[in-house]
Design an enzyme around this catalytic site. Structure first.
Site, PDB file in Angstrom:
ATOM      1  N   TYR A 199       1.841  13.025   4.683  1.00  0.00           N
ATOM      2  CA  TYR A 199       2.756  12.317   3.718  1.00  0.00           C
ATOM      3  C   TYR A 199       3.971  11.830   4.492  1.00  0.00           C
ATOM      4  O   TYR A 199       4.267  10.602   3.814  1.00  0.00           O
ATOM      5  CB  TYR A 199       3.399  13.671   3.013  1.00  0.00           C
ATOM      6  CG  TYR A 199       4.110  13.250   1.686  1.00  0.00           C
ATOM      7  CD1 TYR A 199       3.530  12.789   0.587  1.00  0.00           C
ATOM      8  CD2 TYR A 199       5.422  13.375   1.871  1.00  0.00           C
ATOM      9  CE1 TYR A 199       4.263  12.458  -0.629  1.00  0.00           C
ATOM     10  CE2 TYR A 199       6.153  13.163   0.659  1.00  0.00           C
ATOM     11  CZ  TYR A 199       5.650  12.711  -0.514  1.00  0.00           C
ATOM     12  OH  TYR A 199       6.504  12.265  -1.771  1.00  0.00           O
ATOM     13  N   LYS A 235       4.764   7.830   3.919  1.00  0.00           N
ATOM     14  CA  LYS A 235       6.133   7.285   3.300  1.00  0.00           C
ATOM     15  C   LYS A 235       6.797   6.583   4.296  1.00  0.00           C
ATOM     16  O   LYS A 235       7.555   5.698   3.779  1.00  0.00           O
ATOM     17  CB  LYS A 235       6.869   8.530   2.699  1.00  0.00           C
ATOM     18  CG  LYS A 235       6.273   9.437   1.700  1.00  0.00           C
ATOM     19  CD  LYS A 235       6.016   8.400   0.494  1.00  0.00           C
ATOM     20  CE  LYS A 235       5.825   8.963  -0.804  1.00  0.00           C
ATOM     21  NZ  LYS A 235       5.376   7.849  -1.822  1.00  0.00           N
TER      22      LYS A 235
END
Ligand code: NAP
Length: 253
Positions: free
Chosen positions: A154, A158
């Site tokens: 993640y 991101k």
């Protein structure tokens, strides 16, 4: 309406959480809104609610990481609402684990939804924006881009969203298109509720603990993010591009 361009927005992951709040806000701001999500029933019902409140909206089911579904969904919005000039790449998932336990599927799933999904959506929508010489792209990053235990997939996705955003700003600026990223801190949604569950904490305790560490002493709400999106897609924000705005109740670096 005084603008020469159409006021049609697409929000991905609009079935719930931040995406649903963004769709409501953009509708209230006067945009026709295409709500896109894996959960077709949720976005159809969300679009009906917006229409009942006086807006124009449609809900379309899709997987943002599937090229054909993305092309079809964008074409449907363009046909039914008009050419989209605002895109909010919000759809997201987490598959948290420490790296030694993380599977290939955990890695691929997260990178595919956030990065491949945003790439496919943006490639499909930018042609409508450049044709109208006006556009606003808002990508959802996260404070996790700065590093977060249990989230190598993640965090990489991101952080990738930030480079993606800055490059879009450079390439598309001459067509009147801005691109910015919002990096939320802790926002109370199903996503953070699932994290509390994984850690064996009640959501209330998890939120209270998070709030104590945040300078404004509260966790964020989906409307905090919707408000920031509303600013970034406004006419007056045309000189703000390639930025990452941390919406986290305090500074991040
Ligand atoms: P959420 O409540 O889990 O909602 C995410 C939405 O995205 C769901 O409706 C989900 O559909 C949809 N989605 C997932 N995969 C999809 C796909 N392949 N194609 C289309 N739609 C898909 O999450 P949220 O908290 O609102 O988060 C929204 C965005 O903000 C995400 O990008 C997230 O990473 C980011 N963010 C959130 C926080 C936070 O604290 N909540 C902080 C920083 C950044 P289903 O319902 O069918 O699964």
């Amino acid at each position: 309406m005084t603008e020469s361009h159409s006021r049609v927005a697409i929000v991905t992951g609009a079935g719930r959480g931040i995406g649903a709040a963004v769709a409501r806000r953009l509708s209230a701001d006067g945009f026709a809104v295409g709500l896109l999500d894996l959960d077709e029933a949720a976005v159809k019902s969300g679009a009906e609610d917006l229409a009942a409140a006086g807006g124009r909206a449609i809900g379309v089911g899709l997987d943002v990481s599937n090229t054909e579904q993305v092309e079809a969904a964008v074409a449907k919005v363009a046909e039914e609402l008009g050419p989209p000039t605002v895109l909010v790449n919000n759809a997201g998932i987490t598959r948290d684990n420490l790296i030694f336990k993380m599977t290939d599927d955990d890695w691929d799933a997260v990178l595919n939804v956030h990065l491949r999904g945003s790439f496919l959506m943006t490639r499909a929508v930018q042609r409508h924006m450049t044709a109208q010489k006006w556009g606003r792209i808002v990508n959802l990053s996260s404070t996790s881009a700065l590093g977060n235990r249990g989230q190598v997939n993640y965090a990489a996705a991101k952080a990738g969203m930030q480079g993606f955003t800055k490059t879009l700003a450079i390439e598309l600026g001459k067509f009147g298109v801005t691109a910015n990223a919002i990096a939320p801190g802790f926002i109370a949604t199903d996503m953070t509720a699932a994290t509390a569950d994984r850690l064996g904490l009640s959501f209330e305790d998890f939120k209270a603990a998070a709030a104590r560490e945040i300078p404004v002493q509260r966790v964020g709400t989906p409307d905090d993010i919707a408000h920031t999106v509303s600013f970034l897609v406004s006419e007056g924000a045309g000189f703000v591009s390639g930025q990452v705005i941390y919406v986290a109740g305090g500074p991040k670096d």
